[in-house]
Design an enzyme around this catalytic site. Structure first.
Site, PDB file in Angstrom:
ATOM      1  CD  GLU A  80      -2.533   1.134   2.755  1.00  0.00           C
ATOM      2  OE1 GLU A  80      -3.591   1.765   2.827  1.00  0.00           O
ATOM      3  OE2 GLU A  80      -2.064   0.478   3.703  1.00  0.00           O
TER       4      GLU A  80
ATOM      5  CE  LYS B 185      -7.115   1.531   3.654  1.00  0.00           C
ATOM      6  NZ  LYS B 185      -5.860   1.970   4.322  1.00  0.00           N
TER       7      LYS B 185
ATOM      8  CB  CYS C  21      -4.164  -1.621   4.422  1.00  0.00           C
ATOM      9  SG  CYS C  21      -3.135  -1.660   5.922  1.00  0.00           S
TER      10      CYS C  21
END
Length: 260
Positions: free
Chosen positions: A44, A112, A146
């Site tokens: 990430e 995300k 994540c």
């Protein structure tokens, strides 16, 4: 294509140093290709780390800057490439994972969905508004980033929609690395799919990231796992195992979503 060779580029990300990080990305992409990998995955925000106060200056618009660098590395080495970076979208910035095909074409981009308040991500970035799954030569492949790992609903949606593999770039701190390992394993077992996860390693800014990049098979077995130092991990996986496991224990068919 049922067999797939995957490399995980477990980088030590240099905070806000795009040039240094890009040089490492290009080097490890070339090495992954030399090893015969079909896909290389980076962590990430591999090009910048969490340099929030510089996020607007460091971010790139699609088809520019760091996205062009990723596209070029994929095409030059004839390898699929994934990793999340800061994406400029008008006046806003997103944490975006782009999937590049071996010809350098971007097949999709996942922004995300769940921003991590504990590290102030939500104060600087705009959350994504959609999941992403791609039909690839080796099968349906989905993306998460994540903190998304803590939201099993997203992973279950992917599994129900037919995902055989879920790719996760991450910057997961060493302080919570046991959560990382347990949650990756749980997501693989409960959704009976491959989990392919690449974490950053070492000190970036004032945080030590935990490494332990992993590939976990649909039975919950670890195919490969890194340590806590930077390294390039490579392993072969067998995508046909997904259907075999799903037919052996029919979890997805036995769901009763009308009751929950």
């Amino acid at each position: 294509m049922a067999k797939l060779v995957v490399s995980l580029a477990q980088m030590n990300v240099a905070l806000a140093d795009v040039k240094k990080n890009t040089s490492m990305m290009e080097k490890w992409t070339a090495e992954a290709a030399r090893r015969g990998s079909h896909l290389v995955l980076f962590p990430e925000l591999w090009s910048t780390g969490c340099a929030w106060d510089q996020s607007k200056e460091l971010a790139s618009a699609l088809n520019m800057g760091i996205f062009n660098d990723m596209s070029g590395a994929a095409a030059q080495n004839k390898i699929s490439l994934v990793g999340s970076v800061l994406e400029k979208r008008g006046l806003e910035v997103s944490n975006s994972a782009a999937f590049f095909a071996p010809n350098g074409r971007m097949l999709g981009i996942y922004r995300k969905i769940h921003l991590f308040g504990l590290m102030d991500e939500d104060k600087w970035l705009q959350p994504g508004g959609a999941s992403l799954a791609l039909d690839l030569p080796w099968g349906n492949t989905a993306l998460a980033i994540c903190y998304d790992l803590r939201f099993p609903e997203l992973f279950r949606k992917y599994a129900v929609d037919g995902a055989k593999m879920i790719i996760i770039p991450a910057m997961w701190p060493l302080a919570r690395v046991e959560h990382w390992r347990a949650l990756l394993t749980a997501r693989a077992i409960e959704n009976q799919c491959y989990i392919v996860a690449c974490n950053a390693a070492g000190l970036t800014g004032d945080t030590v990231f935990g490494g332990h990049s992993m590939i976990i098979d649909p039975w919950g077995r670890v195919v490969v796992e890194g340590g806590e130092s930077p390294q390039l991990l490579t392993a072969e996986i067998e995508l046909d195992m997904v259907e075999e496991i799903r037919s052996r224990i029919t979890v997805l068919a036995d769901r009763r979503p009308e009751l929950y």
